[in-house]
Design a protein around this motif. Structure first.
Motif, PDB file in Angstrom:
ATOM      1  N   MET A   1     -12.910   4.472   0.304  1.00  0.00           N
ATOM      2  CA  MET A   1     -11.789   5.399   0.321  1.00  0.00           C
ATOM      3  C   MET A   1     -12.197   6.774   0.822  1.00  0.00           C
ATOM      4  N   LEU A   2     -13.372   6.914   1.373  1.00  0.00           N
ATOM      5  CA  LEU A   2     -13.770   8.189   1.940  1.00  0.00           C
ATOM      6  C   LEU A   2     -13.061   8.361   3.273  1.00  0.00           C
ATOM      7  N   LEU A   3     -12.238   9.379   3.367  1.00  0.00           N
ATOM      8  CA  LEU A   3     -11.441   9.554   4.557  1.00  0.00           C
ATOM      9  C   LEU A   3     -12.072  10.577   5.484  1.00  0.00           C
ATOM     10  N   GLN A   4     -11.263  11.153   6.390  1.00  0.00           N
ATOM     11  CA  GLN A   4     -11.760  12.102   7.371  1.00  0.00           C
ATOM     12  C   GLN A   4     -12.191  13.403   6.717  1.00  0.00           C
ATOM     13  N   ARG A   5     -12.725  14.318   7.550  1.00  0.00           N
ATOM     14  CA  ARG A   5     -13.124  15.636   7.046  1.00  0.00           C
ATOM     15  C   ARG A   5     -11.958  16.280   6.312  1.00  0.00           C
ATOM     16  N   LYS A 194      -3.851   2.867  -5.025  1.00  0.00           N
ATOM     17  CA  LYS A 194      -2.415   2.997  -4.764  1.00  0.00           C
ATOM     18  C   LYS A 194      -2.123   4.270  -3.963  1.00  0.00           C
ATOM     19  N   ALA A 195      -2.799   5.356  -4.320  1.00  0.00           N
ATOM     20  CA  ALA A 195      -2.571   6.624  -3.628  1.00  0.00           C
ATOM     21  C   ALA A 195      -2.974   6.515  -2.160  1.00  0.00           C
ATOM     22  N   ALA A 196      -4.131   5.911  -1.901  1.00  0.00           N
ATOM     23  CA  ALA A 196      -4.590   5.761  -0.517  1.00  0.00           C
ATOM     24  C   ALA A 196      -3.614   4.907   0.287  1.00  0.00           C
ATOM     25  N   LEU A 197      -3.092   3.811  -0.317  1.00  0.00           N
ATOM     26  CA  LEU A 197      -2.134   2.941   0.369  1.00  0.00           C
ATOM     27  C   LEU A 197      -0.818   3.663   0.616  1.00  0.00           C
ATOM     28  N   ALA A 198      -0.489   4.631  -0.256  1.00  0.00           N
ATOM     29  CA  ALA A 198       0.760   5.390  -0.103  1.00  0.00           C
ATOM     30  C   ALA A 198       0.607   6.565   0.860  1.00  0.00           C
ATOM     31  N   GLY A 199      -0.581   6.719   1.435  1.00  0.00           N
ATOM     32  CA  GLY A 199      -0.794   7.803   2.389  1.00  0.00           C
ATOM     33  C   GLY A 199      -1.264   9.096   1.769  1.00  0.00           C
ATOM     34  N   PRO A 201      -4.090  11.494   0.625  1.00  0.00           N
ATOM     35  CA  PRO A 201      -5.536  11.627   0.875  1.00  0.00           C
ATOM     36  C   PRO A 201      -6.331  11.548  -0.420  1.00  0.00           C
ATOM     37  N   VAL A 202      -7.386  10.739  -0.416  1.00  0.00           N
ATOM     38  CA  VAL A 202      -8.288  10.612  -1.558  1.00  0.00           C
ATOM     39  C   VAL A 202      -9.689  10.945  -1.056  1.00  0.00           C
TER      40      VAL A 202
END
Length: 433
Positions: A1-5, A194-199, A201-202
């Motif tokens: 779940m590590l996203l962009q900068r 759930k938060a990541a799937l809902a868009g 940012p985590v």
């Protein structure tokens, strides 16, 4: 779940004015609208005149460059965008004027100035608007997320039940920040998914901590950390070309100034106007760094401890001459290092090279200290404009974190931000010793 900068300013997708393309259109409308109105309605002249077309093309280039530069430097820590609006606009519009002069193209200075004024005004207004629209970062407790300072947009996360309802209703206009290596309860782990799937940012806490502080923690670096600190190789190559081109362009002007400054140093105190010292630089290799002498001449020192003490510049050091204090405050004493840049030993921007005696001491006391040598040292750098001059091990440890942040995020836009901060340091004198 590590996203962009982690962006410094993250906005709601429903806020159309926060969109980058909309803001660019507003820049262009303000910058091109003024000259168009003056030309078409006040002067009553046709739009097909080359003078008018050339001016609009020049304004478009300057506006796009200014807009893009401001949007890029916003990604980095400690980038106070509002204070850079005027300098960036002046550089972009001034650069276009220089290009026009070189190409000898026809243009209207009155229309160009009118367009530039409109673009700068809108640039300030949108920067103020962007600052008001920062999305909150909810800090979830547990693990090392406590390293994040709770201030401004960084606030404690609400209760789990409240967050779940907001995510379920798709009304969570915030990001979640947590130590994702910590063993959170199952219900929190499910919420992150759930938060990541809902868009929503985590982010892992380290991403936010680095963005907030401008430092990379180095207490417990693992192999994957060292891998993430490998600098941008393509940019490193182009950066070397920029260093050489900039040095060759400035050298004719600097040589005249060097003669005058050297004479003033000789009049102020006896001794060689230049100071040469062994420093540790790129890939740990030792080189002889050149700068103007700002201290009283002293004899050779052979003892290692005395060499280390002599290499340290303390606050209100009585060894500094009257002229030397001014040269240090304005950073003029560093300019002879243009020759080190041409020799490939230094860059205009990078971690500051330390004296050999100090570097050996720091390396024996601090883990991974030598890793800062993976990039060329610079005349100015991220640590210098952020922390200032330090010598004690406890302070150097913090400085090393700034150096690692630079190594990890090295780019044209971070270098540009450092240049802007350097000018501010020169004018204020902060960090000089």
């Amino acid at each position: 779940m590590l996203l962009q900068r982690v962006p410094v300013e993250t906005r709601s997708s429903s806020d159309w004015l926060a969109r980058r393309d909309i803001q660019l259109l507003l820049y262009l409308a303000a910058g091109l609208g003024n000259p168009a109105v003056i030309w078409l309605f006040v002067r009553g002249q046709p739009a097909s005149v080359p003078l008018f077309i050339n001016t609009l093309i020049a304004l478009t280039i300057a506006i796009v460059v200014s807009w893009h530069a401001l949007s890029r430097i916003r990604e980095y820590a400690k980038a106070r965008q509002l204070s850079y609006v005027f300098p960036i606009n002046i550089l972009s519009f001034g650069g276009v004027l220089v290009a026009i002069a070189i190409l000898r193209s026809s243009y209207s200075i009155s229309l160009f100035v009118a367009g530039a004024m409109g673009a700068i005004i809108v640039s300030y207004m949108l920067s103020l608007y962007n600052r008001r629209l920062r999305r909150p970062h909810f800090i979830v407790s547990g693990g090392r997320s406590s390293e994040i300072r709770l201030e401004g947009q960084f606030i404690p996360a609400p209760e789990l039940v409240e967050l779940e309802s907001l995510v379920q209703a798709k009304r969570l206009n915030a990001s979640l920040v947590a130590d994702l290596h910590y063993d959170h309860p199952d219900e929190w782990e499910r919420l992150f998914a759930k938060a990541a799937l809902a868009g929503v940012p985590v982010y892992h806490y380290r991403q936010v901590a680095e963005m907030q502080s401008g430092q990379v923690k180095i207490t417990h670096l693992a192999e994957n950390d060292l891998g993430s600190l490998i600098p941008n190789v393509p940019y490193m190559s182009s950066k070397r070309l920029i260093d050489i081109a900039g040095s060759l362009m400035l050298l004719p002007f600097l040589l005249c100034a060097f003669v005058i400054i050297a004479l003033l140093i000789r009049l102020d105190s006896k001794g060689n106007p230049f100071f040469i010292q062994e420093r540790v630089g790129f890939r740990g290799e030792t080189f002889r760094m050149l700068k103007f002498r700002t201290m009283k001449p002293r004899g050779p020192i052979t003892d290692a401890g005395e060499q280390r003490d002599d290499a340290m510049t303390k606050s209100d050091d009585d060894r500094i001459t009257r002229l030397g204090r001014f040269l240090r405050k304005t950073r003029i004493d560093e300019l002879p290092q243009v020759f080190n840049i041409l020799r490939g030993e230094m860059s205009w921007i990078g971690p500051r090279p330390e004296a050999k005696a100090l570097s050996q001491w720091y390396e024996s006391e601090l883990p991974f200290y030598s890793y800062r040598h993976i990039v060329r040292p610079g005349i100015t750098g991220w640590a210098q404009v952020t922390q200032g001059h330090v010598t004690e091990v406890s302070d150097v440890n913090s400085k090393l974190r700034f150096d690692f942040y630079y190594v990890k995020n090295i780019s044209l836009w971070l270098d540009f931000l450092i240049v802007l901060k350097t000018f501010r340091v020169i004018f204020t004198g902060n960090g000089a010793k």
